[in-house]
Write an enzyme that holds these catalytic residues in place. Sequence first.
Site, PDB file in Angstrom:
ATOM      1  N   ASN A 270     -62.957   0.895 -53.812  1.00 39.68           N
ATOM      2  CA  ASN A 270     -62.547  -0.295 -54.556  1.00 39.68           C
ATOM      3  C   ASN A 270     -61.645   0.153 -55.710  1.00 39.68           C
ATOM      4  O   ASN A 270     -61.977   1.115 -56.413  1.00 39.68           O
ATOM      5  CB  ASN A 270     -63.773  -1.025 -55.112  1.00 39.68           C
ATOM      6  CG  ASN A 270     -64.659  -1.583 -54.008  1.00 39.68           C
ATOM      7  OD1 ASN A 270     -64.175  -2.026 -52.983  1.00 39.68           O
ATOM      8  ND2 ASN A 270     -65.973  -1.544 -54.225  1.00 39.68           N
TER       9      ASN A 270
ATOM     10  N   GLN B   5     -63.581  -2.937 -58.393  1.00 38.01           N
ATOM     11  CA  GLN B   5     -64.056  -1.692 -59.010  1.00 38.01           C
ATOM     12  C   GLN B   5     -64.790  -2.006 -60.313  1.00 38.01           C
ATOM     13  O   GLN B   5     -64.271  -2.723 -61.165  1.00 38.01           O
ATOM     14  CB  GLN B   5     -62.868  -0.762 -59.297  1.00 38.01           C
ATOM     15  CG  GLN B   5     -63.292   0.598 -59.825  1.00 38.01           C
ATOM     16  CD  GLN B   5     -62.110   1.556 -60.007  1.00 38.01           C
ATOM     17  OE1 GLN B   5     -60.948   1.167 -59.823  1.00 38.01           O
ATOM     18  NE2 GLN B   5     -62.408   2.785 -60.374  1.00 38.01           N
TER      19      GLN B   5
ATOM     20  N   HIS C 163     -64.420   6.836 -56.675  1.00 43.22           N
ATOM     21  CA  HIS C 163     -65.574   7.095 -55.809  1.00 43.22           C
ATOM     22  C   HIS C 163     -65.337   6.475 -54.447  1.00 43.22           C
ATOM     23  O   HIS C 163     -64.730   5.412 -54.320  1.00 43.22           O
ATOM     24  CB  HIS C 163     -66.872   6.550 -56.415  1.00 43.22           C
ATOM     25  CG  HIS C 163     -66.785   5.129 -56.894  1.00 43.22           C
ATOM     26  ND1 HIS C 163     -66.230   4.795 -58.114  1.00 43.22           N
ATOM     27  CD2 HIS C 163     -67.157   3.967 -56.322  1.00 43.22           C
ATOM     28  CE1 HIS C 163     -66.276   3.488 -58.267  1.00 43.22           C
ATOM     29  NE2 HIS C 163     -66.823   2.947 -57.197  1.00 43.22           N
TER      30      HIS C 163
HETATM   31  P1  AMP Z   1     -67.528  -0.075 -57.607  1.00 40.55           P
HETATM   32  O1  AMP Z   1     -67.991  -1.493 -57.833  1.00 40.55           O
HETATM   33  O2  AMP Z   1     -66.713   0.131 -56.376  1.00 40.55           O
HETATM   34  O3  AMP Z   1     -66.854   0.465 -58.857  1.00 40.55           O
HETATM   35  O4  AMP Z   1     -68.828   0.777 -57.341  1.00 40.55           O
HETATM   36  C1  AMP Z   1     -69.662   1.225 -58.362  1.00 40.55           C
HETATM   37  C2  AMP Z   1     -71.002   1.480 -57.749  1.00 40.55           C
HETATM   38  O5  AMP Z   1     -71.742   2.262 -58.653  1.00 40.55           O
HETATM   39  C3  AMP Z   1     -71.816   0.217 -57.459  1.00 40.55           C
HETATM   40  O6  AMP Z   1     -72.136   0.159 -56.072  1.00 40.55           O
HETATM   41  C4  AMP Z   1     -73.064   0.409 -58.320  1.00 40.55           C
HETATM   42  O7  AMP Z   1     -74.243  -0.072 -57.710  1.00 40.55           O
HETATM   43  C5  AMP Z   1     -73.098   1.912 -58.515  1.00 40.55           C
HETATM   44  N1  AMP Z   1     -73.802   2.355 -59.709  1.00 40.55           N
HETATM   45  C6  AMP Z   1     -73.733   1.831 -60.948  1.00 40.55           C
HETATM   46  N2  AMP Z   1     -74.523   2.522 -61.797  1.00 40.55           N
HETATM   47  C7  AMP Z   1     -75.097   3.512 -61.069  1.00 40.55           C
HETATM   48  C8  AMP Z   1     -76.025   4.551 -61.359  1.00 40.55           C
HETATM   49  N3  AMP Z   1     -76.530   4.744 -62.606  1.00 40.55           N
HETATM   50  N4  AMP Z   1     -76.409   5.367 -60.359  1.00 40.55           N
HETATM   51  C9  AMP Z   1     -75.927   5.207 -59.103  1.00 40.55           C
HETATM   52  N5  AMP Z   1     -75.039   4.244 -58.767  1.00 40.55           N
HETATM   53  C10 AMP Z   1     -74.635   3.407 -59.728  1.00 40.55           C
END
Ligand code: AMP
Length: 112
Positions: free
Chosen positions: A85, A92, A98
């Site tokens: 994303n 994002q 990621h």
């Molecule tokens: P995005 O929305 O593509 O930026 O993805 C960010 C991802 O990070 C989401 O799927 C969240 O659930 C995940 N996320 C947020 N905080 C944490 C955390 N502390 N540990 C693991 N994953 C996380």
Amino acid sequence: MPCLFCKIIAGEIPAKMVFEDDLTCAFNDINPQAPTHVMVVPRRHIGSLAESGAEDEELIGHLHLVAAQIAGSHGLSNGFRTVINTGRDGGQTVDHLHVHLLGGRAMHWPPG
Ligand code: AMP
Ligand code: ZN
């Protein structure tokens, strides 16, 4: 101020690591959207795919190969989905590049 994923990489915030090498680490998503939902991230901070450059070409390829390797080790022989994303419209929410690795259920298309 280090970002959330930089803090996870540094071990300052706990996460369930499933893979680590010199360039990347991968940990379970805190809010899984599938039975397997892993974040594959570069150790070096890159804000997003839009902020990456030619110097990141190998690294971005490596992230995807790592995702495929983790898919194999998690038994996702029926397939899986990788997603990046980017930016506000891309959905994002964490500004550290990621690759989402999702698997363990049938995915839908088009994505929301
Ligand atoms: P995005 O929305 O593509 O930026 O993805 C960010 C991802 O990070 C989401 O799927 C969240 O659930 C995940 N996320 C947020 N905080 C944490 C955390 N502390 N540990 C693991 N994953 C996380
Ligand atoms: Zn970061």
